[in-house]
Design a protein around this motif. Structure first.
Motif, mmCIF file in Angstrom:
data_model
loop_
_atom_site.group_PDB
_atom_site.id
_atom_site.type_symbol
_atom_site.label_atom_id
_atom_site.label_comp_id
_atom_site.label_asym_id
_atom_site.label_seq_id
_atom_site.Cartn_x
_atom_site.Cartn_y
_atom_site.Cartn_z
ATOM 1 N N PHE A 103 11.581 9.027 108.561
ATOM 2 C CA PHE A 103 12.006 10.343 108.810
ATOM 3 C C PHE A 103 12.455 11.249 107.819
ATOM 4 N N LEU A 104 12.208 12.373 107.421
ATOM 5 C CA LEU A 104 12.907 13.144 106.433
ATOM 6 C C LEU A 104 14.006 13.893 107.564
ATOM 7 N N VAL A 105 15.356 13.540 107.006
ATOM 8 C CA VAL A 105 16.262 14.381 107.455
ATOM 9 C C VAL A 105 16.521 15.914 106.907
ATOM 10 N N HIS A 106 16.113 16.826 107.705
ATOM 11 C CA HIS A 106 16.256 18.110 107.000
ATOM 12 C C HIS A 106 17.212 19.233 107.575
ATOM 13 N N GLU A 107 17.462 20.401 107.007
ATOM 14 C CA GLU A 107 18.252 21.337 107.593
ATOM 15 C C GLU A 107 17.648 21.975 108.760
ATOM 16 N N GLY A 108 18.298 22.593 109.510
ATOM 17 C CA GLY A 108 17.889 23.526 110.947
ATOM 18 C C GLY A 108 17.872 22.706 112.119
ATOM 19 N N ALA A 160 -3.494 19.526 103.142
ATOM 20 C CA ALA A 160 -3.005 19.617 104.429
ATOM 21 C C ALA A 160 -1.593 20.103 104.519
ATOM 22 N N ALA A 161 -1.279 21.313 105.345
ATOM 23 C CA ALA A 161 0.041 21.817 105.646
ATOM 24 C C ALA A 161 0.714 20.792 106.768
ATOM 25 N N TYR A 162 1.786 20.373 106.028
ATOM 26 C CA TYR A 162 2.384 19.102 107.004
ATOM 27 C C TYR A 162 3.845 19.724 107.624
ATOM 28 N N TRP A 163 4.120 21.134 107.171
ATOM 29 C CA TRP A 163 5.105 21.933 107.963
ATOM 30 C C TRP A 163 4.994 23.149 107.427
ATOM 31 N N ARG A 164 5.624 24.295 108.300
ATOM 32 C CA ARG A 164 5.620 25.657 107.681
ATOM 33 C C ARG A 164 7.229 26.131 107.628
ATOM 34 N N ARG A 165 7.616 26.845 106.762
ATOM 35 C CA ARG A 165 8.935 27.236 106.709
ATOM 36 C C ARG A 165 8.977 28.171 107.784
ATOM 37 N N GLY A 166 10.234 28.023 108.486
ATOM 38 C CA GLY A 166 10.391 28.856 109.571
ATOM 39 C C GLY A 166 9.762 28.703 110.886
ATOM 40 N N ARG A 210 6.018 15.691 117.610
ATOM 41 C CA ARG A 210 5.837 16.018 116.255
ATOM 42 C C ARG A 210 5.071 14.810 115.510
ATOM 43 N N VAL A 211 4.477 15.286 114.465
ATOM 44 C CA VAL A 211 3.546 14.143 113.773
ATOM 45 C C VAL A 211 4.194 13.541 112.585
ATOM 46 N N TYR A 212 4.156 12.204 112.620
ATOM 47 C CA TYR A 212 4.671 11.403 111.599
ATOM 48 C C TYR A 212 3.627 10.288 110.934
ATOM 49 N N THR A 213 4.051 9.671 109.902
ATOM 50 C CA THR A 213 2.940 8.895 109.410
ATOM 51 C C THR A 213 3.359 7.521 109.541
ATOM 52 N N LEU A 245 5.568 11.870 101.505
ATOM 53 C CA LEU A 245 5.946 10.496 100.576
ATOM 54 C C LEU A 245 5.769 9.401 101.404
ATOM 55 N N PRO A 246 5.664 9.180 102.702
ATOM 56 C CA PRO A 246 5.179 8.094 103.513
ATOM 57 C C PRO A 246 3.979 7.935 103.258
ATOM 58 N N ALA A 247 2.871 8.923 103.156
ATOM 59 C CA ALA A 247 1.527 8.791 103.144
ATOM 60 C C ALA A 247 0.911 8.446 101.725
ATOM 61 N N ALA A 286 8.295 25.809 114.107
ATOM 62 C CA ALA A 286 8.526 24.344 114.573
ATOM 63 C C ALA A 286 7.513 23.809 115.089
ATOM 64 N N GLY A 287 7.302 22.406 114.768
ATOM 65 C CA GLY A 287 6.200 21.411 115.214
ATOM 66 C C GLY A 287 4.804 21.850 114.919
ATOM 67 N N LEU A 288 4.804 22.199 113.452
ATOM 68 C CA LEU A 288 3.404 22.428 113.100
ATOM 69 C C LEU A 288 2.574 21.387 113.251
ATOM 70 N N VAL A 306 13.552 18.753 116.322
ATOM 71 C CA VAL A 306 13.251 17.772 117.159
ATOM 72 C C VAL A 306 13.409 16.254 116.428
ATOM 73 N N GLY A 307 12.334 16.151 115.652
ATOM 74 C CA GLY A 307 12.156 14.835 115.181
ATOM 75 C C GLY A 307 13.267 14.504 114.072
ATOM 76 N N SER A 308 13.869 15.440 113.425
ATOM 77 C CA SER A 308 14.867 15.116 112.634
ATOM 78 C C SER A 308 15.951 14.966 113.104
ATOM 79 N N ALA A 309 16.346 15.705 114.142
ATOM 80 C CA ALA A 309 17.804 15.446 115.001
ATOM 81 C C ALA A 309 17.636 13.954 115.741
HETATM 82 C C1 LIG Z 1 -0.048 14.513 109.391
HETATM 83 C C2 LIG Z 1 1.358 14.520 109.197
HETATM 84 C C3 LIG Z 1 2.233 13.417 108.913
HETATM 85 C C4 LIG Z 1 3.670 13.776 108.717
HETATM 86 N N1 LIG Z 1 4.423 12.747 108.248
HETATM 87 C C5 LIG Z 1 5.745 12.813 107.949
HETATM 88 C C6 LIG Z 1 6.574 11.820 107.815
HETATM 89 O O1 LIG Z 1 6.052 10.828 107.868
HETATM 90 N N2 LIG Z 1 7.917 11.976 107.886
HETATM 91 C C7 LIG Z 1 8.227 13.401 107.798
HETATM 92 O O2 LIG Z 1 9.470 13.335 107.631
HETATM 93 N N3 LIG Z 1 7.727 14.287 108.204
HETATM 94 C C8 LIG Z 1 6.295 14.087 108.206
HETATM 95 N N4 LIG Z 1 5.291 15.253 108.569
HETATM 96 C C9 LIG Z 1 6.031 16.331 108.725
HETATM 97 C C10 LIG Z 1 6.931 16.695 110.021
HETATM 98 O O3 LIG Z 1 5.651 16.477 110.930
HETATM 99 C C11 LIG Z 1 7.329 18.084 110.006
HETATM 100 O O4 LIG Z 1 8.383 18.235 109.037
HETATM 101 C C12 LIG Z 1 8.039 18.447 111.245
HETATM 102 O O5 LIG Z 1 8.182 19.936 111.458
HETATM 103 C C13 LIG Z 1 9.354 17.933 111.454
HETATM 104 O O6 LIG Z 1 9.833 18.219 112.923
HETATM 105 P P1 LIG Z 1 11.148 18.374 113.183
HETATM 106 O O7 LIG Z 1 11.401 18.299 114.612
HETATM 107 O O8 LIG Z 1 12.356 17.805 112.350
HETATM 108 O O9 LIG Z 1 11.336 20.106 112.661
HETATM 109 P P2 LIG Z 1 10.645 21.438 113.593
HETATM 110 O O10 LIG Z 1 11.301 21.414 114.807
HETATM 111 O O11 LIG Z 1 9.209 21.296 113.370
HETATM 112 O O12 LIG Z 1 11.276 22.466 112.461
HETATM 113 C C14 LIG Z 1 12.449 23.119 112.660
HETATM 114 C C15 LIG Z 1 12.940 23.658 111.305
HETATM 115 O O13 LIG Z 1 12.759 22.970 110.455
HETATM 116 C C16 LIG Z 1 11.805 23.370 109.297
HETATM 117 N N5 LIG Z 1 11.312 22.244 108.609
HETATM 118 C C17 LIG Z 1 10.315 21.404 108.976
HETATM 119 N N6 LIG Z 1 9.906 20.379 108.387
HETATM 120 C C18 LIG Z 1 10.718 20.526 107.227
HETATM 121 C C19 LIG Z 1 10.943 20.016 105.989
HETATM 122 N N7 LIG Z 1 10.207 19.079 105.453
HETATM 123 N N8 LIG Z 1 11.926 20.623 105.099
HETATM 124 C C20 LIG Z 1 12.637 21.487 105.285
HETATM 125 N N9 LIG Z 1 12.652 22.363 106.385
HETATM 126 C C21 LIG Z 1 11.903 21.825 107.450
HETATM 127 C C22 LIG Z 1 10.920 24.134 109.963
HETATM 128 O O14 LIG Z 1 10.301 25.161 109.126
HETATM 129 C C23 LIG Z 1 11.534 24.913 111.089
HETATM 130 O O15 LIG Z 1 12.249 26.140 110.513
HETATM 131 C C24 LIG Z 1 4.089 14.937 108.758
HETATM 132 C C25 LIG Z 1 3.126 16.104 109.340
HETATM 133 C C26 LIG Z 1 1.806 15.782 109.366
HETATM 134 C C27 LIG Z 1 0.972 17.207 109.865
#
Ligand SMILES: Cc1cc2nc3c(=O)[nH]c(=O)nc-3n(C[C@H](O)[C@H](O)[C@H](O)COP(=O)(O)OP(=O)(O)OC[C@H]3O[C@@H](n4cnc5c(N)ncnc54)[C@H](O)[C@@H]3O)c2cc1C
Length: 358
Positions: free
Chosen positions: A196-201, A345-351, A178-181, A243-245, A353-355, A204-207
């Motif tokens: 790390f944003l802790v989000h619903e669903g 840039a799109a940092y994530w896409r609703r629905g 997963r991509v993070y800043t 927000l981190p960026a 995983a792993g954009l 990988v990264g949030s968990a």
């Molecule tokens: C260049 C770049 C820099 C980034 N920097 C950061 C950073 O510093 N900190 C950070 O927290 N994220 C950052 N992101 C975003 C992060 O990579 C995505 O939110 C990613 O999907 C998180 O992975 P995950 O495993 O938690 O969720 P995934 O497995 O990717 O997704 C699982 C489900 O959660 C949903 N989901 C993903 N992100 C969110 C969200 N923000 N809110 C609600 N639902 C969501 C998806 O739509 C999907 O349905 C960055 C992305 C990019 C491209």
């Protein structure tokens, strides 16, 4: 200083149809590009490259003063070719300096040093590792974090292939990316902070962030991303994932920088202290009950900002894919601004995983 050099010769029958796209991509990494007849020269901050084109053949050369620079250029060239020359199934084999190297210059194994909650949904994790200079180079602010998961608890890290790109293990041992800043980097102390944003669903990264404990290992690869162009004035916009960026930009851009920034958060509990060193005005937009990406105000606020006529200007935006597209279309289309003045840039896409982590 003697420089490091290498070369790859590629059979590419359809090169004329996509060479423009390859050059454009490489130029976007702040390269000075010189094009003459069948030759293109690139000058990056970290080294040089050239393309010599003959019918059906592309000869790529890379040159840099150090290993990191050469590895970076090989990676940029090979990635650009892989992205745009798919139809020709390119086989890239580098000869010359570092040709047999299997150490992936952009990879580090990192150890969790500490975990702290900045707000109810934002966790700061400090990662320590060796030799982190590279992560302050090249203008990229982000990393690909490689995680162990429930199905792959003990991943094998990637190594370097002869094409200059990573070789990954089979799916049973492949880490999830997963991509993070990089929110903050201290090369001398050997650590970086990632928020790390802790989000619903299911995730990988949030968990992973939710269960993270000192001593655990992750991999990182990077830095990734294009440099943010220096400017006198910026409009910045993003949601919690940006927000981190935005925080890092506000803390590190020069003090004379003016502009306006909008950050969308869930509610006032998600506001965090940012040591804004600039004259950029910061506005928080609270969703207050609306789901992430379902409150349309962020893109609207960013697009309503009047850009000054004088001085250098830059628009930077990152959020969910729909608002990111709205902003990009407006900046690039209606306003006619180019890549040198905008990054949306799109940092994530609703629905999904792993954009962007692929
Ligand atoms: C260049 C770049 C820099 C980034 N920097 C950061 C950073 O510093 N900190 C950070 O927290 N994220 C950052 N992101 C975003 C992060 O990579 C995505 O939110 C990613 O999907 C998180 O992975 P995950 O495993 O938690 O969720 P995934 O497995 O990717 O997704 C699982 C489900 O959660 C949903 N989901 C993903 N992100 C969110 C969200 N923000 N809110 C609600 N639902 C969501 C998806 O739509 C999907 O349905 C960055 C992305 C990019 C491209």
């Amino acid at each position: 200083m003697t420089s490091l050099n290498c070369e790859a010769r590629l059979r590419l029958p359809n090169l004329p149809s996509y060479i423009g796209l390859i050059v454009d991509r490489l130029q976007s990494f702040d390269a000075d590009v010189r094009q003459e007849a069948q030759r293109v020269g690139f000058r990056f901050a970290f080294g040089r490259a050239s393309f010599d084109m003959k019918p059906g053949l592309l000869v790529m050369r890379a040159e840099a003063d150090d290993r990191d620079g050469l590895a970076r250029i090989k990676d940029l060239l090979a990635t650009a070719v892989q992205v745009y020359a798919k139809e020709d199934g390119p086989e890239i084999i580098w000869s010359g300096d570092l040709a047999g190297d299997t150490r992936l210059a952009q990879f580090r194994e990192m150890t969790v040093a500490s975990v702290c909650d900045l707000t109810p949904h934002m966790r700061r994790i400090r990662l320590t590792g060796e030799d982190l200079q590279r992560f302050g180079k090249f203008g990229g602010m982000h990393v690909r974090v490689l995680f162990p998961t429930r199905t792959v608890p003990d991943p094998i890290w990637p190594t370097l292939g002869s094409n200059g790109l990573p070789i990954w293990p089979s799916d049973e041992r492949r880490p999830a990316a997963r991509v993070y800043t990089i929110r903050a980097l201290d090369i001398d102390a050997g650590f970086m902070d990632v928020d790390f944003l802790v989000h619903e669903g299911e995730s990988v990264g949030s968990a992973w962030a939710l269960q993270a404990k000192p001593g655990q290992k992750v991999g990182i690869m990077g830095p990734v991303g294009r440099p943010v162009r220096p400017a006198d004035w910026y409009v910045l916009g993003g949601d919690e994932t940006a927000l981190p960026a935005i925080g890092r930009l506000l803390e590190t851009l020069p003090a004379f920088t003016k502009g306006v920034a909008f950050i969308e958060i869930a509610d006032r509990n998600e506001r965090q202290a940012i040591g804004n060193a600039t004259q950029i005005e910061l506005h928080w937009l609270e969703r207050n009950g609306k789901a992430a990406a379902m409150d349309g105000r962020l893109a609207g606020e960013v697009l309503s900002v009047q850009w000054p006529r004088d001085g250098s200007t830059f628009g930077w935006f990152a959020a969910e894919a729909t608002p990111a597209k709205t902003v990009r279309d407006h900046w690039r289309g209606a306003m006619g601004l180019g890549r040198d003045q905008t990054l949306a840039a799109a940092y994530w896409r609703r629905g999904a995983a792993g954009l962007m982590a692929g």
